[in-house]
Design a protein around this motif. Sequence first.
Motif, PDB file in Angstrom:
ATOM      1  N   GLU A  31      -1.283   4.805  11.411  1.00  0.00           N
ATOM      2  CA  GLU A  31      -0.169   5.568  10.830  1.00  0.00           C
ATOM      3  C   GLU A  31       0.210   4.977   9.481  1.00  0.00           C
ATOM      4  OE1 GLU A  31       2.266   7.807   9.452  1.00  0.00           O
ATOM      5  OE2 GLU A  31       1.651   8.505  11.441  1.00  0.00           O
ATOM      6  N   PRO A  32      -0.144   5.657   8.392  1.00  0.00           N
ATOM      7  CA  PRO A  32       0.155   5.130   7.058  1.00  0.00           C
ATOM      8  C   PRO A  32       1.636   4.848   6.813  1.00  0.00           C
ATOM      9  CG  PRO A  32      -1.380   6.954   6.906  1.00  0.00           C
ATOM     10  CD  PRO A  32      -0.916   6.898   8.331  1.00  0.00           C
ATOM     11  N   PHE A  33       2.520   5.690   7.333  1.00  0.00           N
ATOM     12  CA  PHE A  33       3.952   5.525   7.056  1.00  0.00           C
ATOM     13  C   PHE A  33       4.584   4.386   7.856  1.00  0.00           C
ATOM     14  CE2 PHE A  33       3.360   9.659   5.115  1.00  0.00           C
ATOM     15  CZ  PHE A  33       4.166   9.552   3.992  1.00  0.00           C
ATOM     16  N   ASP A  34       3.808   3.733   8.727  1.00  0.00           N
ATOM     17  CA  ASP A  34       4.303   2.527   9.389  1.00  0.00           C
ATOM     18  C   ASP A  34       4.224   1.315   8.460  1.00  0.00           C
ATOM     19  OD1 ASP A  34       4.911   3.969  11.639  1.00  0.00           O
ATOM     20  OD2 ASP A  34       3.311   3.134  12.888  1.00  0.00           O
ATOM     21  N   GLN A  35       3.572   1.463   7.324  1.00  0.00           N
ATOM     22  CA  GLN A  35       3.527   0.448   6.273  1.00  0.00           C
ATOM     23  C   GLN A  35       3.989   1.108   4.963  1.00  0.00           C
ATOM     24  OE1 GLN A  35      -0.112  -2.054   6.078  1.00  0.00           O
ATOM     25  NE2 GLN A  35      -0.823  -0.883   7.849  1.00  0.00           N
ATOM     26  N   PRO A  36       5.249   1.547   4.903  1.00  0.00           N
ATOM     27  CA  PRO A  36       5.676   2.381   3.776  1.00  0.00           C
ATOM     28  C   PRO A  36       5.567   1.707   2.409  1.00  0.00           C
ATOM     29  CG  PRO A  36       7.574   1.715   5.084  1.00  0.00           C
ATOM     30  CD  PRO A  36       6.346   1.305   5.841  1.00  0.00           C
ATOM     31  N   GLU A  37       5.893   0.441   2.303  1.00  0.00           N
ATOM     32  CA  GLU A  37       5.830  -0.219   0.995  1.00  0.00           C
ATOM     33  C   GLU A  37       4.381  -0.325   0.523  1.00  0.00           C
ATOM     34  OE1 GLU A  37       7.605  -1.478   3.577  1.00  0.00           O
ATOM     35  OE2 GLU A  37       9.659  -1.204   2.856  1.00  0.00           O
ATOM     36  N   ALA A  38       3.481  -0.663   1.432  1.00  0.00           N
ATOM     37  CA  ALA A  38       2.064  -0.744   1.070  1.00  0.00           C
ATOM     38  C   ALA A  38       1.516   0.634   0.729  1.00  0.00           C
ATOM     39  CB  ALA A  38       1.264  -1.372   2.204  1.00  0.00           C
ATOM     40  N   LEU A  39       1.931   1.659   1.469  1.00  0.00           N
ATOM     41  CA  LEU A  39       1.487   3.019   1.185  1.00  0.00           C
ATOM     42  C   LEU A  39       1.960   3.460  -0.195  1.00  0.00           C
ATOM     43  CD1 LEU A  39       0.100   5.653   1.982  1.00  0.00           C
ATOM     44  CD2 LEU A  39       2.202   6.291   3.226  1.00  0.00           C
ATOM     45  N   LEU A  40       3.211   3.186  -0.508  1.00  0.00           N
ATOM     46  CA  LEU A  40       3.720   3.547  -1.835  1.00  0.00           C
ATOM     47  C   LEU A  40       2.934   2.828  -2.922  1.00  0.00           C
ATOM     48  CD1 LEU A  40       5.618   4.906  -3.816  1.00  0.00           C
ATOM     49  CD2 LEU A  40       7.284   3.078  -3.369  1.00  0.00           C
ATOM     50  N   ASP A  41       2.703   1.560  -2.743  1.00  0.00           N
ATOM     51  CA  ASP A  41       1.962   0.800  -3.737  1.00  0.00           C
ATOM     52  C   ASP A  41       0.544   1.357  -3.896  1.00  0.00           C
ATOM     53  OD1 ASP A  41       2.402  -1.514  -5.487  1.00  0.00           O
ATOM     54  OD2 ASP A  41       0.651  -2.309  -4.446  1.00  0.00           O
ATOM     55  N   LEU A  42      -0.090   1.702  -2.797  1.00  0.00           N
ATOM     56  CA  LEU A  42      -1.429   2.269  -2.834  1.00  0.00           C
ATOM     57  C   LEU A  42      -1.456   3.574  -3.623  1.00  0.00           C
ATOM     58  CD1 LEU A  42      -4.425   2.380  -1.917  1.00  0.00           C
ATOM     59  CD2 LEU A  42      -3.600   3.541   0.154  1.00  0.00           C
ATOM     60  N   VAL A  43      -0.561   4.503  -3.309  1.00  0.00           N
ATOM     61  CA  VAL A  43      -0.598   5.797  -4.007  1.00  0.00           C
ATOM     62  C   VAL A  43      -0.231   5.644  -5.483  1.00  0.00           C
ATOM     63  CG1 VAL A  43      -0.294   7.176  -1.907  1.00  0.00           C
ATOM     64  CG2 VAL A  43       1.696   6.581  -3.255  1.00  0.00           C
ATOM     65  N   LYS A  44       0.694   4.753  -5.798  1.00  0.00           N
ATOM     66  CA  LYS A  44       1.040   4.516  -7.208  1.00  0.00           C
ATOM     67  C   LYS A  44      -0.150   3.943  -7.974  1.00  0.00           C
ATOM     68  CE  LYS A  44       5.071   2.543  -8.144  1.00  0.00           C
ATOM     69  NZ  LYS A  44       6.277   1.701  -7.989  1.00  0.00           N
ATOM     70  N   GLU A  45      -0.781   2.924  -7.404  1.00  0.00           N
ATOM     71  CA  GLU A  45      -1.936   2.302  -8.067  1.00  0.00           C
ATOM     72  C   GLU A  45      -3.089   3.291  -8.194  1.00  0.00           C
ATOM     73  OE1 GLU A  45      -2.821  -0.821  -9.415  1.00  0.00           O
ATOM     74  OE2 GLU A  45      -0.664  -1.182  -9.427  1.00  0.00           O
ATOM     75  N   PHE A  46      -3.330   4.071  -7.146  1.00  0.00           N
ATOM     76  CA  PHE A  46      -4.422   5.045  -7.203  1.00  0.00           C
ATOM     77  C   PHE A  46      -4.130   6.082  -8.283  1.00  0.00           C
ATOM     78  CE2 PHE A  46      -6.948   8.702  -6.276  1.00  0.00           C
ATOM     79  CZ  PHE A  46      -8.180   8.148  -5.940  1.00  0.00           C
ATOM     80  N   GLU A  47      -2.915   6.583  -8.313  1.00  0.00           N
ATOM     81  CA  GLU A  47      -2.524   7.596  -9.295  1.00  0.00           C
ATOM     82  C   GLU A  47      -2.715   7.069 -10.724  1.00  0.00           C
ATOM     83  OE1 GLU A  47       1.103  10.648  -9.244  1.00  0.00           O
ATOM     84  OE2 GLU A  47       1.734   8.573  -9.590  1.00  0.00           O
ATOM     85  N   THR A  48      -2.323   5.837 -10.946  1.00  0.00           N
ATOM     86  CA  THR A  48      -2.465   5.233 -12.267  1.00  0.00           C
ATOM     87  C   THR A  48      -3.930   5.105 -12.672  1.00  0.00           C
ATOM     88  OG1 THR A  48      -0.416   4.005 -12.016  1.00  0.00           O
ATOM     89  CG2 THR A  48      -1.992   3.140 -13.610  1.00  0.00           C
ATOM     90  N   ARG A  49      -4.771   4.725 -11.735  1.00  0.00           N
ATOM     91  CA  ARG A  49      -6.174   4.465 -12.046  1.00  0.00           C
ATOM     92  C   ARG A  49      -7.047   5.715 -12.031  1.00  0.00           C
ATOM     93  NH1 ARG A  49      -7.833  -1.097 -10.610  1.00  0.00           N
ATOM     94  NH2 ARG A  49      -5.931  -2.263 -10.187  1.00  0.00           N
ATOM     95  N   TYR A  50      -6.831   6.604 -11.056  1.00  0.00           N
ATOM     96  CA  TYR A  50      -7.802   7.664 -10.809  1.00  0.00           C
ATOM     97  C   TYR A  50      -7.246   9.087 -10.801  1.00  0.00           C
ATOM     98  CZ  TYR A  50     -10.308   3.522  -9.251  1.00  0.00           C
ATOM     99  OH  TYR A  50     -10.879   2.280  -9.181  1.00  0.00           O
ATOM    100  N   GLY A  51      -5.970   9.265 -10.586  1.00  0.00           N
ATOM    101  CA  GLY A  51      -5.420  10.619 -10.553  1.00  0.00           C
ATOM    102  C   GLY A  51      -4.552  10.862  -9.335  1.00  0.00           C
ATOM    103  N   ASP A  52      -4.028  12.071  -9.261  1.00  0.00           N
ATOM    104  CA  ASP A  52      -3.013  12.370  -8.248  1.00  0.00           C
ATOM    105  C   ASP A  52      -3.476  13.306  -7.132  1.00  0.00           C
ATOM    106  OD1 ASP A  52      -3.170  14.652  -9.800  1.00  0.00           O
ATOM    107  OD2 ASP A  52      -1.004  14.862 -10.068  1.00  0.00           O
ATOM    108  N   ASP A  53      -4.782  13.384  -6.892  1.00  0.00           N
ATOM    109  CA  ASP A  53      -5.292  14.161  -5.766  1.00  0.00           C
ATOM    110  C   ASP A  53      -5.262  13.250  -4.536  1.00  0.00           C
ATOM    111  OD1 ASP A  53      -6.464  15.854  -3.982  1.00  0.00           O
ATOM    112  OD2 ASP A  53      -8.344  16.102  -5.083  1.00  0.00           O
TER     113      ASP A  53
END
Length: 188
Positions: free
Chosen positions: A75-97
């Motif tokens: 469950e990704p949302f059981d690690q909300p801070e890590a999930l947020l960091d992951l999506v932010k870093e991914f968005e910055t590097r590769y895009g928002d899909d």
Amino acid sequence: MSNMVLQMAACWYPVTVFGPGKKLGIWFQGCNKKCEECISPEFQPYEGGQKIEITCLLERYHMEKPDGLVVSGGEPFDQPEALLDLVKEFETRYGDDIIIYTGYRLAELQQKPYDVYREILRRTAVLIDGRYEPARNTGVGLAGSSNQKIHILKKHEIYEGADKWKRKIMCILKKNGDIWMVGVPPSE
């Protein structure tokens, strides 16, 4: 640059069964939902998997430049801070899909008292929510069962009709000889 640590069950690139393009697939370790006939019961215990810095993880794929990210689990949302960091870093590097599978309902996530959940949702293209129910598996679309809802939050032009897409499964031969299946489970 982030040094946030994620408890990760698995990672694979390229994943080609969740819509167009070659996506980076990341599965979180740990889930309290315990859905009947869970597609990845080995990812339910909170112990297991590996701890990995998100920056180090994403740097592994800088040459491939993934077209998108699909996050599941566990469950990704059981690690909300890590999930947020992951999506932010991914968005910055590769895009928002960014596609996220969760056993929580969108309304539950929106009502949580922490802004971290809303920030994750703001950065998510598609959220597939709700517990998997095998008796309601229709055999089509990105959602595993008909009680789950596909919320297209952005990228409408890409994901319109995702509830009717033909399902595909990838079989991956792991180094230890195990075969790992990636995708939305077909109906019986």
